[in-house]
Design an enzyme around this catalytic site. Structure first.
Site, mmCIF file in Angstrom:
data_model
loop_
_atom_site.group_PDB
_atom_site.id
_atom_site.type_symbol
_atom_site.label_atom_id
_atom_site.label_comp_id
_atom_site.label_asym_id
_atom_site.label_seq_id
_atom_site.Cartn_x
_atom_site.Cartn_y
_atom_site.Cartn_z
ATOM 1 C CG MET A 93 -12.596 -5.845 31.717
ATOM 2 S SD MET A 93 -12.554 -7.470 32.503
ATOM 3 C CE MET A 93 -12.364 -8.540 31.089
ATOM 4 C CG HIS A 112 -15.028 -15.291 37.118
ATOM 5 N ND1 HIS A 112 -14.319 -14.107 37.138
ATOM 6 C CD2 HIS A 112 -14.221 -16.226 37.674
ATOM 7 C CE1 HIS A 112 -13.139 -14.330 37.687
ATOM 8 N NE2 HIS A 112 -13.055 -15.600 38.017
HETATM 9 C C1 GAR Z 1 -13.962 -13.292 29.180
HETATM 10 O O1 GAR Z 1 -13.075 -14.366 29.330
HETATM 11 C C2 GAR Z 1 -14.760 -13.065 30.459
HETATM 12 O O2 GAR Z 1 -15.099 -14.247 31.121
HETATM 13 C C3 GAR Z 1 -13.767 -12.270 31.256
HETATM 14 O O3 GAR Z 1 -13.168 -11.408 30.333
HETATM 15 C C4 GAR Z 1 -13.197 -11.980 29.023
HETATM 16 C C5 GAR Z 1 -13.875 -11.018 28.069
HETATM 17 O O4 GAR Z 1 -13.841 -11.487 26.757
HETATM 18 N N1 GAR Z 1 -14.422 -11.583 32.321
HETATM 19 C C6 GAR Z 1 -13.886 -11.409 33.537
HETATM 20 O O5 GAR Z 1 -12.770 -11.758 33.817
HETATM 21 C C7 GAR Z 1 -14.791 -10.725 34.556
HETATM 22 N N2 GAR Z 1 -14.295 -10.924 35.882
HETATM 23 P P1 GAR Z 1 -14.855 -10.970 25.643
HETATM 24 O O6 GAR Z 1 -14.837 -9.434 25.667
HETATM 25 O O7 GAR Z 1 -14.273 -11.502 24.365
HETATM 26 O O8 GAR Z 1 -16.226 -11.517 25.941
#
Ligand code: GAR
Length: 202
Positions: A93, A112
Site C-alpha cells: 500500500m 490491482h
Molecule cells: C488486494 O485486493 C489487492 O489487489 C489490493 O489490496 C488487496 C490486498 O489484499 N491492492 C491494491 O489495491 C493496490 N493498489 P491481500 O493483502 O489479502 O493480498
C-alpha cells in the site's frame, strides 16, 4: 535450471501472498521461488503466512524510517542482500518513487483489484477500488496484473480477468469475489510468466 528469486512486498492480510505460496506448492509457480517477504506494516498478517511457509521476512515501516528515501534505501538493501530478481507487490500500500521503479525495469509487478484503466491510480487501493466501481455502476470489474513504472498503475498490462458485479454486492462482497475469481488466479500465472522470462535471459 535456476529459479527467479522473488520478493513479495505486502502490507496487510496477504491473501495474494497466500495464493502465490499455494501456487508454488501445487507446481503452478515453478520458474520462480519466493525468497523474501517485506512488509510495510509490523503487524501485517501476511508476515505470519510467510513464516508459516518458512519464508524469510523483513519489515520496513516508512514512518519509523523517517522518509520515502530512507524507506526505499532499506528496501533496496534487502533486495540486494537477497539477490532478488523479481519484486511482486501483493497488496503493498505504499507508492514507490520514480527513482525506485527506474532501477527495476520490468522487474516489479503489481496486482490491482480492477480492470485498469478503470478505478486506478493514486488513492485507488484496497476496498476503495470496489466502492468506486459500485458507485459508478459498472456491471463488470475484475483484476489486473501489470508491470510497475513511475506512473501509479500505469505500467504495461500482463494479465486481466473480468468479474461480474451482482445487484446486491457491497464493497466487501465484491472485494472477496474479485480476489477469489480473479486476483488469486492471475497473480500466480503472471508471476510464473515473468519468472520464466527472467530465467530465460539469465
Ligand atoms: C488486494 O485486493 C489487492 O489487489 C489490493 O489490496 C488487496 C490486498 O489484499 N491492492 C491494491 O489495491 C493496490 N493498489 P491481500 O493483502 O489479502 O493480498
Amino acid at each position: 535450471m535456476s529459479k527467479a528469486r522473488i520478493a513479495c512486498l505486502v502490507s496487510g492480510g496477504g491473501t495474494n501472498l497466500g495464493a502465490l505460496i499455494k501456487a508454488q506448492q501445487k507446481g503452478i509457480l515453478t520458474s520462480g521461488e519466493i525468497k523474501l517477504v517485506i512488509s510495510s506494516k509490523a503487524d501485517a498478517y501476511a508476515l505470519v503466512r510467510a513464516e508459516n511457509a518458512g519464508i524469510k521476512t523483513a519489515v520496513a515501516v516508512k514512518k519509523d524510517l523517517g522518509s520515502q528515501e530512507a524507506f526505499e534505501a532499506r528496501l533496496k538493501k534487502l533486495l540486494k542482500e537477497n539477490d532478488i530478481d523479481l519484486i511482486i507487490l501483493a497488496g503493498f500500500m505504499t507508492i514507490l518513487s520514480a527513482d525506485f521503479t527506474r532501477d527495476f525495469p520490468d522487474r516489479i509487478i503489481n496486482v490491482h483489484p480492477a480492470l485498469i484503466p478503470s478505478f486506478c491510480g493514486k488513492g485507488a487501493y484496497g476496498l476503495k477500488v470496489h466502492e468506486m466501481a459500485l458507485e459508478y455502476g459498472v456491471k463488470v470489474t475484475g483484476a489486473t496484473v501489470h508491470f510497475v513504472n513511475e506512473i501509479p498503475d500505469g505500467g504495461k498490462i500482463i494479465m486481466q480477468k473480468a468479474v461480474a458485479i451482482k445487484d446486491d454486492d457491497t464493497p466487501e462482497t465484491l472485494q472477496k469475489r474479485v480476489m477469489r475469481l480473479a486476483e488469486w488466479k492471475i497473480l500466480p500465472l503472471a508471476a510464473e510468466k515473468v519468472s520464466a522470462e527472467i530465467i530465460s535471459k539469465k
